[in-house]
Design an enzyme around this catalytic site. Structure first.
Site, PDB file in Angstrom:
ATOM      1  N   TYR A 194       0.836  -1.210   0.000  1.00  0.00           N
ATOM      2  CA  TYR A 194       0.000   0.000   0.000  1.00  0.00           C
ATOM      3  C   TYR A 194       0.864   1.251   0.000  1.00  0.00           C
ATOM      4  O   TYR A 194       0.669   2.173  -0.807  1.00  0.00           O
ATOM      5  CB  TYR A 194      -0.926  -0.015   1.217  1.00  0.00           C
ATOM      6  CG  TYR A 194      -1.792   1.220   1.331  1.00  0.00           C
ATOM      7  CD1 TYR A 194      -2.758   1.503   0.373  1.00  0.00           C
ATOM      8  CD2 TYR A 194      -1.651   2.096   2.405  1.00  0.00           C
ATOM      9  CE1 TYR A 194      -3.562   2.631   0.483  1.00  0.00           C
ATOM     10  CE2 TYR A 194      -2.448   3.218   2.529  1.00  0.00           C
ATOM     11  CZ  TYR A 194      -3.399   3.491   1.560  1.00  0.00           C
ATOM     12  OH  TYR A 194      -4.182   4.607   1.663  1.00  0.00           O
ATOM     13  N   GLY A 232     -53.425  25.030  39.579  1.00  0.00           N
ATOM     14  CA  GLY A 232     -53.504  25.176  41.023  1.00  0.00           C
ATOM     15  C   GLY A 232     -52.420  24.463  41.804  1.00  0.00           C
ATOM     16  O   GLY A 232     -52.291  24.656  43.015  1.00  0.00           O
TER      17      GLY A 232
END
Length: 380
Positions: free
Chosen positions: A103, A281
């Site tokens: 390579y 509430g």
């Protein structure tokens, strides 16, 4: 400007072509493995610059290294010389080009072809000896260990670490693409050895540990430090490998008569993000902190925040709605609560500067104040 990109359908090529398409003034001339010699020559004749990314990394036959890297580059150089123009070329070589393996030798031979082309034509040529490139659209078991680890861990598959201490040099795809775009803007002169970076040094073992940690976030809810540097890039890469069925995940939800509380995200050192709801509430809170701080943001509904100083008993209150974004801080030493004073469900985003610690919660119950005369009556 017409840019010939060899290997346009590869990992780097896909990312580069998308980035070129985002900018005005570029036309991509793609070259892929199936491009025949006549088409290659035709595209080279039109090109204003070449980004040479094509290559062979992991062939079944080592002889393919020479054919795919050196021989193809030779043909490309011949086509460029035939134009009679000094067409700039950027070449994606490799840090392995200095090695005497098949390579490395093929990459070094490709560089030599390009040097001779530059000398013969006067064209600028940049030779990028890239570290291991990683990022979205990379191929597992081909481009890098990063791609393989991300692919497998994202799918619950095993990974193999032969040598945890083995060094790795990594470069992120976005940084490579950015460097190639800079080359197109200013190719320079002559042949030059170029760099794309930053290059990140790590080990195979640390890489595996980090990517495993990304997966664990969905269980612990504690994010890694993914905002900068290598970890940022690795996290983006890991997420890019998630299959569509894993794009989402559930998080804990705790509910009671008041509403629900949902934890979304925790951080190692910057707290956690959550949201909660409250029915009309309902009052939540009624406690104080010595050191912990929080930020509240009403996403939907109408809220009343109340505060009481623990020493002076000074009382302060303010209202907030989802229609007008307002961040409200909780202050150490002040008891505080929040009440839904609207008719619909209240949804509030919450950031705390630290992860909740049940052993040391720094949350002490303390009523804020008697009910304000403006408060709605408690639900019956």
């Amino acid at each position: 400007m017409k840019i010939l990109v060899t290997g346009a359908d590869g990992f780097i090529g896909k990312n580069l072509c998308v980035s070129l398409a985002e900018q005005a003034g570029f036309e991509v001339l793609p070259v892929v493995r199936a491009t025949d010699p006549a088409a290659l020559e035709s595209k080279v004749a039109q090109a204003d610059a070449v980004i040479h990314l094509a290559g062979v990394n992991r062939p079944q036959d080592p002889a393919e290294f020479a054919a795919g890297n050196a021989d193809f580059t030779a043909r490309l150089c011949q086509a460029l010389l035939a134009t009679g123009r000094p067409v700039p070329v950027a070449f994606a070589s490799s840090i392995q080009a200095d090695r005497d393996n098949p390579y490395g030798l093929s990459k070094r031979a490709a560089e030599d072809h390009l040097r001779r082309y530059a000398e013969a034509s006067g064209a600028p040529v940049a030779l990028y000896r890239l570290a291991n490139v990683f990022g979205k659209w990379s191929r597992p078991d081909y481009n890098s260990a990063v791609a393989t680890f991300c692919h497998n861990i994202a799918r619950g598959l095993p990974i193999q670490v032969n040598d945890a201490a083995a060094p790795l040099r990594l470069v992120y795809i976005d940084d490579v693409v950015a460097e190639l775009l800079l080359f197109l803007a200013a190719p320079g002169q002559g042949v030059r050895s170029a760099e794309a970076g930053p290059v990140h040094d790590t080990t195979v073992g640390e890489l595996a540990r980090q990517i495993e940690a990304f997966k664990d976030v969905r269980t612990s809810l504690v994010s890694e430090r993914v905002g900068t540097g290598l970890v940022r890039a690795l996290y983006a890469t890991y997420v890019s490998f998630l299959p569509p069925e894993a794009f989402s995940y559930g998080v804990p939800k705790y509910g009671d008569a008041r509403g629900v509380f949902v934890e979304m995200l925790k951080t190692p050192d910057c707290g956690q993000f959550s949201f909660f709801t409250a029915h009309p509430g309902i009052t939540r809170g009624g406690h104080y902190h010595h050191t912990k701080t929080e930020k509240f943001l009403v996403i939907k509904g109408v809220a009343r925040y109340r505060f009481r100083h623990l020493v002076t008993d000074e009382v302060f209150e303010l209202d907030s709605t989802g229609d007008e974004p307002l961040v409200v801080e909780t202050i150490p030493g002040w008891a505080h609560d929040i009440t839904n004073i609207g008719d619909d469900e209240l949804v509030v985003m919450l950031w705390a500067n630290e992860i909740f610690d049940r052993q040391n919660p720094d949350t002490i119950a303390s009523p804020v104040a008697p009910a304000s005369p403006h408060d709605p009556p408690a639900p019956t």
